[in-house]
Design a protein around this motif. Structure first.
Motif, short mmCIF file in Angstrom:
data_model
loop_
_atom_site.label_atom_id
_atom_site.label_comp_id
_atom_site.label_asym_id
_atom_site.label_seq_id
_atom_site.Cartn_x
_atom_site.Cartn_y
_atom_site.Cartn_z
N CYS A 190 0.97 -1.05 0.18
CA CYS A 190 -0.27 -0.34 0.00
C CYS A 190 0.33 1.18 -0.05
CB CYS A 190 -1.19 0.12 1.58
SG CYS A 190 -0.22 0.27 2.96
N GLU A 191 0.21 2.38 -0.10
CA GLU A 191 1.07 3.67 -0.17
C GLU A 191 0.64 4.74 1.41
OE1 GLU A 191 1.11 4.66 -4.74
OE2 GLU A 191 0.04 5.86 -3.18
N THR A 192 1.29 5.22 1.91
CA THR A 192 1.06 5.80 3.41
C THR A 192 0.01 6.57 3.49
OG1 THR A 192 3.16 5.11 4.04
CG2 THR A 192 2.33 7.24 5.18
N ILE A 193 0.42 7.34 1.86
CA ILE A 193 -1.21 8.62 1.37
C ILE A 193 -1.00 9.01 0.21
CG2 ILE A 193 -1.20 11.24 1.11
CD1 ILE A 193 0.46 11.67 4.01
N ALA A 194 -2.14 7.96 -0.07
CA ALA A 194 -2.36 7.02 -1.46
C ALA A 194 -2.07 8.61 -2.10
CB ALA A 194 -3.52 6.42 -1.90
N ASN A 195 -1.43 8.47 -3.85
CA ASN A 195 -1.60 8.95 -4.80
C ASN A 195 -2.77 8.52 -5.99
OD1 ASN A 195 -0.76 10.68 -7.33
ND2 ASN A 195 1.42 9.47 -7.16
N PRO A 196 -3.97 9.67 -6.20
CA PRO A 196 -3.78 10.58 -6.54
C PRO A 196 -4.65 11.69 -5.25
CG PRO A 196 -5.02 10.29 -7.57
CD PRO A 196 -4.54 8.68 -7.15
N GLY A 197 -5.16 11.02 -4.51
CA GLY A 197 -6.43 11.50 -3.76
C GLY A 197 -5.92 11.63 -2.05
N GLY A 198 -5.06 11.37 -1.74
CA GLY A 198 -4.36 11.54 -0.30
C GLY A 198 -5.31 11.17 0.19
N TYR A 199 -4.93 9.63 0.62
CA TYR A 199 -5.72 8.72 1.19
C TYR A 199 -4.95 8.44 1.94
CZ TYR A 199 -9.84 8.77 -2.65
OH TYR A 199 -10.87 9.34 -3.39
N VAL A 200 -5.36 7.96 3.17
CA VAL A 200 -4.70 7.54 4.55
C VAL A 200 -4.73 6.43 4.64
CG1 VAL A 200 -3.03 7.82 6.81
CG2 VAL A 200 -4.04 10.12 5.11
N PRO A 246 5.03 -10.47 4.79
CA PRO A 246 5.45 -8.50 5.18
C PRO A 246 4.05 -7.93 4.17
CG PRO A 246 7.23 -9.06 3.13
CD PRO A 246 5.81 -10.45 3.44
N LEU A 247 4.21 -7.12 5.07
CA LEU A 247 4.06 -5.53 5.04
C LEU A 247 4.80 -4.87 3.76
CD1 LEU A 247 1.39 -3.99 4.11
CD2 LEU A 247 1.85 -2.35 6.42
N ILE A 248 4.88 -4.69 2.59
CA ILE A 248 5.12 -2.74 1.80
C ILE A 248 4.66 -1.79 1.68
CG2 ILE A 248 6.64 -2.87 -0.17
CD1 ILE A 248 7.04 -5.91 -0.41
N VAL A 249 5.30 -0.96 1.89
CA VAL A 249 4.97 0.45 1.98
C VAL A 249 5.79 1.34 1.09
CG1 VAL A 249 4.15 2.38 3.68
CG2 VAL A 249 4.22 0.11 4.75
N ASP A 250 4.54 2.20 0.49
CA ASP A 250 5.30 3.30 -0.64
C ASP A 250 5.06 4.51 -0.09
OD1 ASP A 250 5.83 5.19 -2.62
OD2 ASP A 250 5.01 4.41 -3.82
N ASN A 251 6.46 4.75 0.88
CA ASN A 251 5.80 6.49 2.10
C ASN A 251 6.70 7.23 0.91
OD1 ASN A 251 5.27 6.63 4.07
ND2 ASN A 251 7.40 7.32 4.73
N THR A 252 6.89 8.12 -0.05
CA THR A 252 6.88 8.20 -1.21
C THR A 252 6.24 10.51 -0.51
OG1 THR A 252 7.24 7.13 -3.23
CG2 THR A 252 7.48 9.23 -3.55
N THR A 253 4.73 9.97 -0.19
CA THR A 253 4.08 11.13 -0.27
C THR A 253 3.56 11.41 0.92
OG1 THR A 253 1.84 9.97 -0.30
CG2 THR A 253 2.45 10.75 -2.65
N ALA A 254 4.18 10.14 1.62
CA ALA A 254 4.51 11.02 3.65
C ALA A 254 5.69 11.74 3.82
CB ALA A 254 3.91 9.91 4.06
N THR A 255 6.93 10.88 3.35
CA THR A 255 8.44 11.22 3.08
C THR A 255 8.26 10.81 5.29
OG1 THR A 255 8.30 12.97 4.18
CG2 THR A 255 8.52 12.59 2.31
N PRO A 256 9.71 10.01 6.02
CA PRO A 256 9.75 9.21 6.87
C PRO A 256 9.58 11.26 7.71
CG PRO A 256 11.69 10.02 5.80
CD PRO A 256 11.31 9.41 4.59
N TYR A 257 9.37 11.77 7.54
CA TYR A 257 9.41 13.72 8.36
C TYR A 257 7.94 12.38 8.73
CZ TYR A 257 7.91 18.33 9.90
OH TYR A 257 8.00 19.05 10.06
N LEU A 258 6.96 12.87 8.04
CA LEU A 258 5.54 12.98 8.60
C LEU A 258 5.17 11.30 9.22
CD1 LEU A 258 3.34 13.93 5.59
CD2 LEU A 258 4.81 15.55 7.89
N CYS A 259 5.35 9.79 8.20
CA CYS A 259 5.48 8.74 8.77
C CYS A 259 6.77 7.94 8.43
CB CYS A 259 4.27 8.16 8.23
SG CYS A 259 4.33 6.92 8.27
N LYS A 260 6.47 7.24 9.80
CA LYS A 260 7.71 6.12 9.62
C LYS A 260 6.55 4.76 9.70
CE LYS A 260 11.71 8.64 12.00
NZ LYS A 260 12.29 8.60 13.65
N PRO A 261 6.55 4.60 8.68
CA PRO A 261 5.78 3.38 9.00
C PRO A 261 6.60 2.00 9.38
CG PRO A 261 6.01 4.16 6.46
CD PRO A 261 6.98 4.66 6.88
#
Length: 430
Positions: free
Chosen positions: A155-165, A181-196
């Protein structure tokens, strides 16, 4: 003298993974523009090739500049190790490569970047892999999609394009119960906002092209591994839990423990797939990360102001920003991304597809590009571009319906951003 207290995000963003160059004292990480590295002697070379000693052989595998970047991102994510590669798409394949085999599948969120949907629904079939797409808000559907051939949940932390969390904690629990394993695309959040990894993720991938670099200059990808997953708990991951013929029967997990995935990705993945990051690109990204925390603060501040203005505008049908109190993801955003819901979201424009196209063509400050996470404010109409290859039903599920435009809010003066949107909407909905 430095204390033993864990360093803060902004300190790590400047210092992690680097030190003054031992040969010259250069404070900034040099660009090691070299294909190969001289061995001390024949025994040193043999030890490197046998993975008995850490060092540099050939830049398709490891390069000091790229390694510094991978180590910095690993530190920011709280990971055991990391790998730099040529793009975000390359990072996704690199993340899957040690886990998958012909006939295996991944369970994937239906809310993803359009290129990722295509990669997972079409391209990976050529490897004999497959993907099952589900609405990850429906946890029963996620559980039901996992079978004995599933090797990961994505999954994506903050989904592109809608910004869903995404509810990372719940998804990690499901993946853990299934032994994958859970694999998380953290591109749109960055580790500044979230550390999956703090929410139970095993692997985290990034398109370093976006917020990490922050200025639209290079493409790059990063994979980091938590080091927490027991690859030997089942027979699902033979690349890591069984002897590797190409390394004289070395068993990566038994020999390398928390670093098994990282070393396998370098020694086998980069060796054979060649999805290598170039050192100059890594250098640009290292410099970008130094200001990541400062930039993200401004991105979030601007995005919240713009989203609040748009939500009140009669020309707008809907705004998907999870940082709005009205968002169905507001509570989850407060839990998963407490510093802010990022700067990427969509809006539905009254007038539909045609109004969206007119809006994109009418803006002057916003750049119409297929990118996000730039210092500049960016806009795109996904249904006619990034998600064009999808059927309309897939577009809607991905949050990219025909009446939707995606905004990536930059760090300009927010009054100028709003003024540009105002004049563009006036033209688009006239």
């Amino acid at each position: 003298m430095m204390s033993d207290k864990p360093q803060g995000f902004d300190t790590l963003a400047v210092h992690a993974g680097t030190e003054p160059d031992p040969a010259t004292g250069a404070r900034q990480v040099p660009i090691y523009q070299s294909t190969s590295y001289v061995f001390r002697d024949a025994d040193h070379a043999a030890r490197l090739f046998n993975l008995e000693e850490v060092g540099y052989i050939y830049s398709r595998l490891t390069n000091p500049t790229v390694n510094a970047l991978a180590n910095r991102v690993a530190a920011l994510e709280g990971a055991a190790g990391g790998i730099g590669c040529s793009s975000g798409h390359a990072a996704q394949i690199m993340a899957l490569f040690p886990l998958m085999g012909p006939g295996c599948n991944i369970v994937v969120s239906s809310r993803l970047y359009g290129g990722t949907i295509t990669q997972f629904s079409q391209t990976i079939r050529r490897f004999g892999w497959s993907a099952t797409f589900v609405d990850t808000d429906d946890l029963d559907a996620v559980k039901g999609a996992i079978d004995d051939k599933t090797r990961a949940v994505f999954c994506e932390t903050i989904a592109n394009p809608g910004g869903y969390v995404s509810d990372l904690d719940a998804l990690a629990k499901i993946a853990d119960e299934a032994g994958v394993p859970l694999i998380v695309d953290n591109t749109t959040a960055t580790p500044y906002l979230c550390k999956p990894i703090d929410h139970g993720a095993t692997l985290v991938v990034h398109s370093a092209t976006k917020y990490m670099t922050g200025n639209g200059t290079v493409t790059g990808g990063i994979v980091v591994d938590s080091g927490n997953f027991d690859w030997s708990a089942s027979d699902k991951f033979p690349s890591l839990s069984q002897p590797e013929p190409a390394y004289h029967g070395l068993t990566f997990h038994a020999a390398l423990g928390p670093m098994a995935f990282t070393f396998h990705s370098i020694a086998v993945g980069l060796r054979d797939l060649g999805m290598t990051m170039n050192p100059q690109g890594a250098h640009y990204t290292l410099m970008g990360i130094e200001t990541l925390g400062l930039r993200m603060q401004r991105h979030i501040e601007n995005a919240k102001t713009v989203a609040e203005w748009l939500e009140k505008d009669p020309r707008i049908e809907k705004v998907t920003y999870a940082g709005l109190p009205s968002s169905p993801y507001a509570e989850r955003a407060g839990r998963i991304v407490p510093k802010g819901a990022g700067a990427l979201f969509t809006m539905s424009v009254k007038g539909g597809y045609d109004a969206c196209v007119k809006l994109v063509d009418s803006l002057k400050l916003f750049s119409h590009v297929a990118n996000l996470g730039d210092t500049r404010s960016l806009i795109i109409h996904p249904a006619s571009t990034t998600h064009r290859q999808l059927e309309e039903e897939q577009q809607i599920k991905a949050g990219a319906a025909p009446d939707v435009v995606r905004l990536s809010i930059g760090i300009e003066d927010v009054d100028d951003i709003i003024a540009d949107l105002d004049q563009g909407l006036a033209t688009a909905t006239a």
